[in-house]
Write a protein that holds these residues in place. Structure first.
Motif, PDB file in Angstrom:
ATOM      1  N   CYS A  74     -18.523  -2.466  55.617  1.00  0.00           N
ATOM      2  CA  CYS A  74     -17.722  -3.244  54.684  1.00  0.00           C
ATOM      3  C   CYS A  74     -18.619  -4.023  53.739  1.00  0.00           C
ATOM      4  CB  CYS A  74     -16.697  -4.140  55.343  1.00  0.00           C
ATOM      5  SG  CYS A  74     -17.051  -5.024  56.767  1.00  0.00           S
ATOM      6  N   VAL A  83     -10.743 -14.318  48.367  1.00  0.00           N
ATOM      7  CA  VAL A  83     -11.085 -13.413  49.471  1.00  0.00           C
ATOM      8  C   VAL A  83     -10.846 -14.059  50.836  1.00  0.00           C
ATOM      9  CG1 VAL A  83     -12.716 -12.039  48.158  1.00  0.00           C
ATOM     10  CG2 VAL A  83     -13.525 -14.089  49.351  1.00  0.00           C
ATOM     11  N   GLN A  87      -8.801   1.385  51.409  1.00  0.00           N
ATOM     12  CA  GLN A  87      -8.070   0.378  50.662  1.00  0.00           C
ATOM     13  C   GLN A  87      -8.003  -0.924  51.448  1.00  0.00           C
ATOM     14  OE1 GLN A  87      -8.178   1.656  47.880  1.00  0.00           O
ATOM     15  NE2 GLN A  87      -6.043   1.959  47.225  1.00  0.00           N
ATOM     16  N   ARG A  88      -8.388  -0.836  52.698  1.00  0.00           N
ATOM     17  CA  ARG A  88      -8.212  -1.985  53.581  1.00  0.00           C
ATOM     18  C   ARG A  88      -9.344  -2.989  53.476  1.00  0.00           C
ATOM     19  NH1 ARG A  88      -4.286  -1.290  57.347  1.00  0.00           N
ATOM     20  NH2 ARG A  88      -3.769   0.799  58.108  1.00  0.00           N
ATOM     21  N   SER A  89      -9.017  -4.241  53.900  1.00  0.00           N
ATOM     22  CA  SER A  89     -10.054  -5.254  54.073  1.00  0.00           C
ATOM     23  C   SER A  89     -10.021  -5.708  55.521  1.00  0.00           C
ATOM     24  CB  SER A  89      -9.772  -6.474  53.194  1.00  0.00           C
ATOM     25  OG  SER A  89     -10.058  -6.181  51.861  1.00  0.00           O
ATOM     26  N   ALA A 114     -10.229  -8.479  58.034  1.00  0.00           N
ATOM     27  CA  ALA A 114     -10.146  -9.945  58.068  1.00  0.00           C
ATOM     28  C   ALA A 114     -10.845 -10.463  59.318  1.00  0.00           C
ATOM     29  CB  ALA A 114      -8.680 -10.379  58.075  1.00  0.00           C
ATOM     30  N   PRO A 122     -18.017 -10.236  50.719  1.00  0.00           N
ATOM     31  CA  PRO A 122     -17.401 -10.613  49.442  1.00  0.00           C
ATOM     32  C   PRO A 122     -18.212 -11.660  48.678  1.00  0.00           C
ATOM     33  CG  PRO A 122     -16.204 -11.603  51.280  1.00  0.00           C
ATOM     34  CD  PRO A 122     -17.223 -10.682  51.872  1.00  0.00           C
ATOM     35  N   ARG A 124     -11.735 -12.063  54.166  1.00  0.00           N
ATOM     36  CA  ARG A 124     -11.491 -10.611  54.129  1.00  0.00           C
ATOM     37  C   ARG A 124     -12.709  -9.877  53.554  1.00  0.00           C
ATOM     38  NH1 ARG A 124      -6.801 -13.213  53.101  1.00  0.00           N
ATOM     39  NH2 ARG A 124      -7.243 -13.384  50.856  1.00  0.00           N
ATOM     40  N   PHE A 125     -13.192  -8.906  54.296  1.00  0.00           N
ATOM     41  CA  PHE A 125     -14.320  -8.068  53.882  1.00  0.00           C
ATOM     42  C   PHE A 125     -13.780  -6.677  53.550  1.00  0.00           C
ATOM     43  CE2 PHE A 125     -18.315 -10.297  55.422  1.00  0.00           C
ATOM     44  CZ  PHE A 125     -17.694 -11.467  55.845  1.00  0.00           C
ATOM     45  N   PRO A 126     -13.796  -6.267  52.276  1.00  0.00           N
ATOM     46  CA  PRO A 126     -13.295  -4.924  51.930  1.00  0.00           C
ATOM     47  C   PRO A 126     -14.059  -3.841  52.691  1.00  0.00           C
ATOM     48  CG  PRO A 126     -13.737  -6.218  49.949  1.00  0.00           C
ATOM     49  CD  PRO A 126     -14.293  -6.991  51.102  1.00  0.00           C
ATOM     50  N   ILE A 127     -13.318  -2.841  53.160  1.00  0.00           N
ATOM     51  CA  ILE A 127     -13.973  -1.744  53.887  1.00  0.00           C
ATOM     52  C   ILE A 127     -14.336  -0.651  52.889  1.00  0.00           C
ATOM     53  CG2 ILE A 127     -13.643   0.067  55.635  1.00  0.00           C
ATOM     54  CD1 ILE A 127     -11.829  -1.879  57.148  1.00  0.00           C
ATOM     55  N   LYS A 128     -15.581  -0.207  52.969  1.00  0.00           N
ATOM     56  CA  LYS A 128     -16.070   0.802  52.034  1.00  0.00           C
ATOM     57  C   LYS A 128     -15.334   2.121  52.272  1.00  0.00           C
ATOM     58  CE  LYS A 128     -20.294   2.961  50.542  1.00  0.00           C
ATOM     59  NZ  LYS A 128     -21.509   3.517  51.141  1.00  0.00           N
TER      60      LYS A 128
END
Ligand code: ANZ
Ligand code: ZN
Length: 827
Positions: A311, A411, A239-241, A243, A314, A232-236
């Protein structure tokens, strides 16, 4: 030269066989069974040569095993639902049911005219309510088990015809009927949860030694198991990541951009408000109209667009741009990827096109370390670089270490992914099995209970030229009452993919008239699995996969004991003419009907079995057909000439008396041929070599006969003729039957036991030959008495002892005295 009256003979025996029911088979636990099955045809109108080949092969197997004492189940039926019937209805205004049954009647008559040994009492047609009732029943059982569900999914949509199109109706992106550009549309559709069986479908392939390796490989690839990780890469600014699924977690430090499928669920949310939103949306629409095959073709120019969003990697905290790209598919993995252009070819091409940096994280000895200078991706293994604490590790080891680090950070996690998708069975079509579901405002989605099945496919329908399913507009069908609460409800108007019908027909054959169940378990348990399944390689993936899946499901429902339906599989080659597959568009079709009319069924069958081994492609040859016809006529003349004098003769070994050399030679040929045919048919399914052994034998019998009557031993001659007829029975069943009766028999040759060869008769008299080199004895050879000079010389030269003395010198002469010696003269 007079030719035999194949028409009269063949139709006579077909009638006799039909009336006496000699090919019927019933369950009998005391008898060993053999289930011989050929893929049932689609009733398209008339048989083609591919059918004739498929069914001739299956018929030889069935007849041969029957003669070997097996209780053989050999059924035939019709895969009778499908689009062509509907197209015919639209074009010619013939109702699909009528069109289909007319075709079935015609093709059944053709199959009977070919003399195939089916138990016609077991005939099934998937479009018959007695059959599809149970297809619906199986569907509802699967629904109860959670193996069937409904979900929104993309379909091909023709905006002009206002109808869904099957993939084969989309021709170069346009509607086959009106040429309008096809678009995608999301519709709620029914699926079988085949992915739940992915592991079993894969693992069980190991238990199928009787399948061609090629087919198992195709199934393995279709299931497409890959081990990797979901990360999962958090999106800048969200709140979402995002995947991703990757098979290469070892490359995570080399990620320089991300790609989402344009159909990804969050795309809309991500791009709303982007400065170039309109441009992005038009890109999405363009990609949506392309099919997956085009989109993922290796050599194709990849297209994408930057979303303006980023994003975070991680593992490194780096910001990474997010693109949309046509080469990422919504239906696989998570529908998004981490792109590593240095180590993936598609990513490399994309990065070069859009000027995205390329960062090397794996190097080989002397390999590129600098992404900017690379000319292609490096996809192999090597040592890690640019990867912090993992630098210097072999990449194979880094794979596990990085996957572990990802898990520890929380992650992502290791994951197994399958290429196999759930099976979409909804068709917005008329001529198929109605999906037995009712929608009620109070009770929701309600499966039709067993005692209300079948949901009949209505027959009083009007066909629209657009191809839109008439069920949708048929109020008498759509409006119904809820089976649970009795309130007003509507019916599902989708019908099932015809692959559902063909996923269990082999089980129905075990008990085709059952009105209380799809089949009785004990019948299925007696006959299943299919001992020999024969059909085209074009069904190597979908049909076989779905049939295996259904069998596992029915096994798990307690309906049958077998898990795998087909023990042995033979995929026959194609029938070619002038090097190309016979097809209407190429205009190289040979119509079986005409061949039967001119030469008879036996000739058609014999040619097709003789011209090539079953698995190979077969080149059609008019001369070959003529040759088969001449051969059968030759057999016919031989038997007709000799039968009158031999009918009363005895042919058992007591009647042989003193055998002359010619008698012994003929018997040797008869029994070696029998041995050959027994092995070729029974063990290797090499019918062509078996037939050629019989052809040689017939020449041998002619030669024996031509010595004149004084030299003939009636018992030996009779044995030769009767064994020849028996050996021909599986290949040319009509003429064999006729000639068998000519020889004075009252019963069918097809009820005879397959003869056992006389081992003693096959033994050849042998002599020892002295082998000399320059007059000195160097070795000995043991050979058949009648070995000719040339073979003697060759055999002698092959001896290692002789080669020793010959090596480095040249052979000047080879002197042979048959029956005594060989002298090799060297100098
Ligand atoms: C990063 C990576 C680096 C990848 C690398 C490959 C090589 P299989 O074997 O088919 O499972 N992928 C994942 N989901 C995708 C999708 N929906 N559409 C297109 N491609 C997708 O391949 C899995 C690999 O295919 C994944 O591993 C991903 O690219 C890509 F040096 O991730 B890889
Ligand atoms: Zn209800």
């Amino acid at each position: 030269m007079a030719v035999y009256d194949h028409e009269t003979i063949e139709t006579k025996w077909q009638k006799v066989w039909d009336e006496s029911g000699i090919y019927h088979s019933d369950e009998d636990p005391a008898k060993k069974k053999f289930y011989s099955l050929e893929m049932f045809p689609y009733p398209s109108g008339r048989l083609h040569m591919g059918h004739v080949r498929n069914y001739s092969i299956g018929d030889v197997v069935s007849r041969y095993l029957r003669m070997n004492g097996w209780n053989v189940l050999h059924p035939m039926g019709w895969d009778a639902f499908g689009l062509p019937a509907e197209n015919a209805a639209i074009q010619n205004r013939i109702p699909p049911k009528q069109w289909t049954w007319e075709n079935i009647d015609y093709m059944r008559a053709q199959l009977k005219r070919l003399g195939f040994s089916y138990d016609w009492r077991r005939e099934v047609a998937t479009c018959h309510p007695d059959y599809y009732r149970w297809t619906q029943w199986i569907f509802t059982r699967c629904y109860e088990k959670g193996l069937v569900y409904k979900k929104r999914s993309w379909v091909n949509w023709c905006p002009n015809c206002q109808t869904v199109l099957a993939n084969e109706q989309v021709v170069q992106g346009a509607c086959e009927r009106c040429d309008t550009t096809v678009t995608k549309k999301a519709l709620a559709q029914w699926f079988f949860r085949i992915t739940e069986y992915a592991d079993r479908l894969l693992d069980n392939l190991e238990k199928l030694p009787g399948w061609p390796e090629r087919v198992k490989t195709m199934q393995r690839n279709w299931i497409g198991r890959s081990e990797g990780a979901q990360i999962r890469f958090p999106i800048k600014g969200s709140q979402r990541s995002l995947a991703v699924f990757t098979t290469r977690p070892d490359t995570i430090f080399g990620v320089t951009y991300m790609v989402m499928a344009p159909e990804h669920d969050w795309v809309d949310e991500l791009i709303t408000g982007a400065p170039n939103e309109a441009e992005i949306r038009s890109f999405i629409d363009r990609v949506a109209s392309q099919d997956e095959i085009t989109r993922t073709a290796e050599d194709r120019d990849k297209e994408g667009i930057f979303t303006g969003r980023y994003c975070i990697n991680p593992m490194t905290g780096e910001e990474i741009p997010i693109y949309l790209g046509d080469y990422v598919l919504a239906g696989y993995g998570t529908g998004a990827i981490m792109a590593v252009p240095a180590h993936d070819e598609r990513d490399f091409a994309f990065a070069r096109k859009y000027e995205i940096p390329v960062r090397v994280v794996i190097v080989q000895e002397g390999g590129a370390r600098d992404g900017a200078s690379m000319t292609e991706a490096y996809t192999g293994e090597g040592r890690m670089i640019n990867s912090n604490e993992f630098d210097g590790l072999p990449s194979e080891e880094a794979w596990g270490r990085i996957a572990q680090a990802i898990e520890e950070k929380g992650v992502g996690q290791r994951e197994v992914n399958f290429r196999l998708r759930d099976w979409l069975i909804s068709r917005q079509r008329y001529w198929g099995v109605p999906i037995p579901i009712v929608y009620c405002d109070t009770c929701g989605t309600v499966p039709v209970p067993a005692d209300k099945l079948p949901v009949h496919l209505p027959e009083d329908v009007e066909f629209m030229p657009s191809g839109r399913s008439p069920l949708v507009d048929l109020e008498s069908f759509v409006k119904t009452t809820c089976p649970q609460c009795g309130g007003a409800a509507t019916r599902e108007t989708d019908t099932m993919d015809t692959f559902v019908d063909s996923s269990w027909y082999f089980l129905r054959y075990c008990d085709p008239q059952n009105t209380g169940a799809p089949f009785a378990k004990e019948n299925a348990d007696y006959w299943m699995g299919v001992d020999q399944y024969i059909g085209g390689i074009e069904h190597a993936i979908l049909h076989l996969m779905y049939a295996r899946f259904f069998t596992m499901v029915l096994h798990d429902l307690g309906l049958t004991s077998v898990e795998e339906p087909f023990e042995n599989l033979l995929t026959q080659g194609m029938v070619l003419k002038d090097g190309a597959k016979m097809s209407k568009s190429k205009g190289n079709v040979v119509d079986p009907g005409q061949i039967i009319e001119k030469y008879g069924a036996d000739t058609a069958r014999l040619f097709i079995l003789f011209a090539a081994p079953p698995e190979r492609d077969l080149e059609w040859s008019d001369a070959g057909v003529e040759g088969s016809y001449r051969f059968l006529n030759r057999v016919n003349r031989l038997v007709l000439e000799l039968a009158p004098q031999l009918r009363e003769a005895a042919s058992d070994s007591n009647a042989f008396g003193e055998l002359s050399e010619a008698d012994r030679n003929l018997r040797r040929q008869v029994h070696t041929s029998l041995k050959r045919v027994t092995e070729d048919v029974g063990r290797r399914m090499q019918f062509n070599t078996a037939i050629s052994a019989v052809m040689e034998l017939v020449n041998g019998i002619y030669a024996y006969k031509d010595q004149g009557e004084e030299a003939q031993n009636p018992a030996v001659l009779k044995e030769a003729l009767e064994l020849t007829i028996t050996m021909l029975a599986p290949f040319a069943p009509h003429l064999s039957e006729e000639l068998w009766h000519e020889m004075g028999h009252q019963t069918s040759v097809h009820l005879e036991s397959w003869p056992t060869y006389d081992e003693g008769a096959t033994v050849v008299d042998e002599v020892a030959i002295v082998v000399q080199v320059n007059g000195k004895v160097r070795d000995r050879l043991t050979v058949a008495v009648d070995t000719d000079e040339e073979s003697l010389g060759r055999l002698a030269l092959e001896l290692p002892r002789v080669q020793e003395f010959v090596s480095g010198k040249s052979v000047r002469k080879v002197i042979t005295v048959p029956g005594r010696l060989v002298n090799v003269v060297v100098g």
